[in-house]
Write a protein that holds these residues in place. Structure first.
Motif, mmCIF file in Angstrom:
data_model
loop_
_atom_site.group_PDB
_atom_site.id
_atom_site.type_symbol
_atom_site.label_atom_id
_atom_site.label_comp_id
_atom_site.label_asym_id
_atom_site.label_seq_id
_atom_site.Cartn_x
_atom_site.Cartn_y
_atom_site.Cartn_z
ATOM 1 N N ASN A 139 -14.449 104.287 61.331
ATOM 2 C CA ASN A 139 -13.146 103.578 60.116
ATOM 3 C C ASN A 139 -12.258 104.615 60.013
ATOM 4 N N ARG B 78 -8.787 108.365 56.017
ATOM 5 C CA ARG B 78 -9.387 107.012 55.799
ATOM 6 C C ARG B 78 -8.757 106.079 54.698
ATOM 7 N N GLU C 113 -18.933 105.427 53.047
ATOM 8 C CA GLU C 113 -19.002 105.644 54.535
ATOM 9 C C GLU C 113 -19.952 106.877 54.567
#
Length: 569
Positions: free
Chosen positions: A203, A252, A196
């Motif tokens: 997300n 996450r 990321e």
């Protein structure tokens, strides 16, 4: 030849003579047809055998009443019982007397007709079931000595793992499991569990109440992170005077890999840029980064913060799971002047590796304001204060002109300076609303903080997600740069191969009954995959070969078939 008959083990012909037996070639057949909607044609839809009916004509020569009573005792049954007739001694019919039977005479030679009905469409073998075993190639030949089809049962004992099993006969087959399933898979050295750039947090899951997460006992979520092309940073809006850290919190979940969702071993790398170029030493800042299990136990993590309020020094703490969920245990502490680099968290078995790497930096910053300095009111400044605390709006003509610092005080929890212009006092101004218009060169040499620890409890954990939070203390000033640029996690595999948990395991027992349609695995109903084209099957009269097929990599299990010979008449 005089026929004999036994029913439920008792000889009927002790009390009568069999005059005639009315057999049929086969049981009655019921056919169902479908009519064509537009013409007179029809098509056979289904055909089935009806239960067998059998009539035996008997005669009683003398003492008729006595023999009738004895026959009644034998023939009156609540359930079907086996009937055997001596001209075919190898088979029996499970049946029951059906309806009445009138004698031609009660005193002299009497003739009766006994009508039997069966629940079966076939006669059974008096020897019962036969069990035969498959050979090492998975083949067996069975011999149904009768004329009716028979339904077999199978037992399969697995001496090794197996993913697929099929039973193949001329009249059908049963395929159970997955023919493509393998026993072991080749694992990649590593794969991304997440990758990321923190310019976009779509997300990530925003946590409004992250209780139970590390370091969240004194943390309040006040707003989502601010994102731009550099990454994620603290959004100052919504912060108040509560005595706690205030900012954002996210988690996450790892992306599913080719074989795993979690990670036994991993390498996390996060780029960060944390320093204060405001020209003050009052910035208070905290960043928490941790790898957690699904139930929020801490595998490992790092906390980088400044809570001094009078100097720009970052404290670095490495931590693991504490004595209970939600609590951490600090295992190493160090410090940095700033962080322009990365945080690395790595787990290999029981070994935990923590690294914070500052690349070194050169830059410029505004120096701290002191008495007698020349300062300017910032364009963003809105208010000034009288010495008695009265607040005034900053007038436009006062901006852009040089002022001199005459005094310093603390007012409403903030540092304020009294500014003068042309020898006359103007306002008391908050420190962040003033600038000296001077900059000084700042820099810091490269530095790495490393720590290694063996932790058997963490070694048993399966990492499932990343937790990240950042905030400032109360509504106090925060660092000008508190940016998380990226977070990447690689799932690592310690071996080249993975043993797959197969549908059938060593020691499992599979039972298949083609008559009842039951498939049992270890005594309970099988809930796995059965091929949609599979059907339970019967064996024709005569010899029949049945084949057993398994996964190509599996050894042949120990298997048997149980069946009985059956006749139509």
């Amino acid at each position: 030849m005089r026929l004999k008959a036994t029913y439920n083990g008792y000889e009927l012909t002790k009390h009568c003579k069999i005059l005639n037996v009315y057999p049929s070639i086969m049981p009655e057949v019921s056919n169902t047809f479908m009519n064509h909607p537009t013409n007179e044609l029809s098509k056979l839809k289904s055909s089935k055998l009806n239960p067998i009916r059998l009539t035996i004509e008997i005669g009683i020569e003398d003492n008729i009443s006595h023999h009738i009573e004895q026959l009644a005792k034998i023939l009156y049954q609540d359930e079907v019982k086996p009937l055997i007739i001596s001209d075919k001694p190898d088979r029996y019919l499970n049946c029951k007397l059906d309806g009445g039977s009138l004698s031609s005479s009660r005193f002299r030679y009497g003739v009766f007709k006994l009508n039997f009905v069966s629940e079966d469409t076939f006669w059974r073998d008096v020897k019962g079931s036969v069990r035969k075993y498959f050979n090492s190639q998975g083949r067996v030949v069975v011999d149904n000595k009768g004329t009716a089809r028979t339904t077999p049962k199978f037992e399969v004992d697995f001496n090794d793992d197996c993913g697929y099993l099929a039973l193949v006969a001329p009249n059908g087959y049963l395929a159970i499991g997955n023919p493509q399933e393998v026993d072991t898979v080749i694992l990649p050295p590593s794969e991304y569990a997440m990758n990321e750039e923190m310019t976009d947090l779509r997300n990530f899951k925003y946590l409004t109440n992250p209780s139970g997460y590390p370091y969240m006992g004194n943390f309040k979520v006040t707003n989502r992170a601010t994102t731009n092309e550099w990454g994620a940073s603290i959004n100052p809006n919504g912060r108040d005077t509560s005595e706690n850290w205030q900012g954002y919190a996210y988690e996450r979940i790892f992306d599913a890999g080719e074989y795993d969702q979690t990670a036994d071993d991993f390498l996390l790398e996060s780029r960060m840029d944390i320093y204060d170029a405001n020209g003050t030493n009052s910035g208070l800042n905290s960043i928490i980064l941790a790898v957690l299990t699904e139930d929020n136990r801490i595998v490992m993590g790092a906390n980088i913060y400044d809570n001094s309020g009078d100097k720009n020094d970052l404290i670095v703490k490495f931590f693991t799971q504490g004595s209970q969920p939600g609590f951490s245990r600090t295992i190493h502490t160090d410090s940095l002047s700033r962080l322009n680099g990365s945080v690395t968290l790595e787990k290999r078995g029981n070994l935990l590796s923590f690294v914070v790497n500052h690349n070194g930096s050169q830059g410029k910053a505004q120096p701290a304001i002191s008495t007698s300095d020349t300062v300017y009111i910032k364009d963003s400044a809105r208010y000034g204060w009288h010495h008695n605390g009265t607040r005034y709006s900053v007038q436009g003509f006062t901006r852009g002109r040089p002022n001199t610092i005459r005094g310093v005080r603390t007012f409403q929890g903030k540092k304020q300076f009294e500014i003068m212009y042309g020898g006359f006092p103007i306002y008391w101004m908050n420190e962040e609303d003033l600038t000296t218009n001077r900059v000084v060169s700042i820099g810091s040499p490269p530095k790495s903080i490393r720590h290694y620890a063996y932790n058997s409890a963490a070694g048993q954990m399966k990492a499932s997600k990343v937790f990240v939070a950042s905030g400032g203390w109360k509504n106090r000033p925060i660092y000008s740069h508190n940016i998380i640029n990226s977070i990447k996690v690689q799932r690592r595999y310690s071996s080249l191969y993975r043993d797959i948990e197969n549908i059938f395991m060593k020691g499992d027992k599979l039972e298949i009954d083609n008559e009842t349609g039951e498939i049992l695995l270890n005594g309970t109903e099988f809930a796995g995959l059965v091929d949609v084209d599979s059907k339970f099957f019967k064996l024709d009269g005569g010899p029949t070969e049945v084949a057993l097929e398994t996964s190509s990599w599996a050894s042949m299990p120990f298997a048997s078939i149980e069946y009985e010979s059956r006749w139509l008449n």
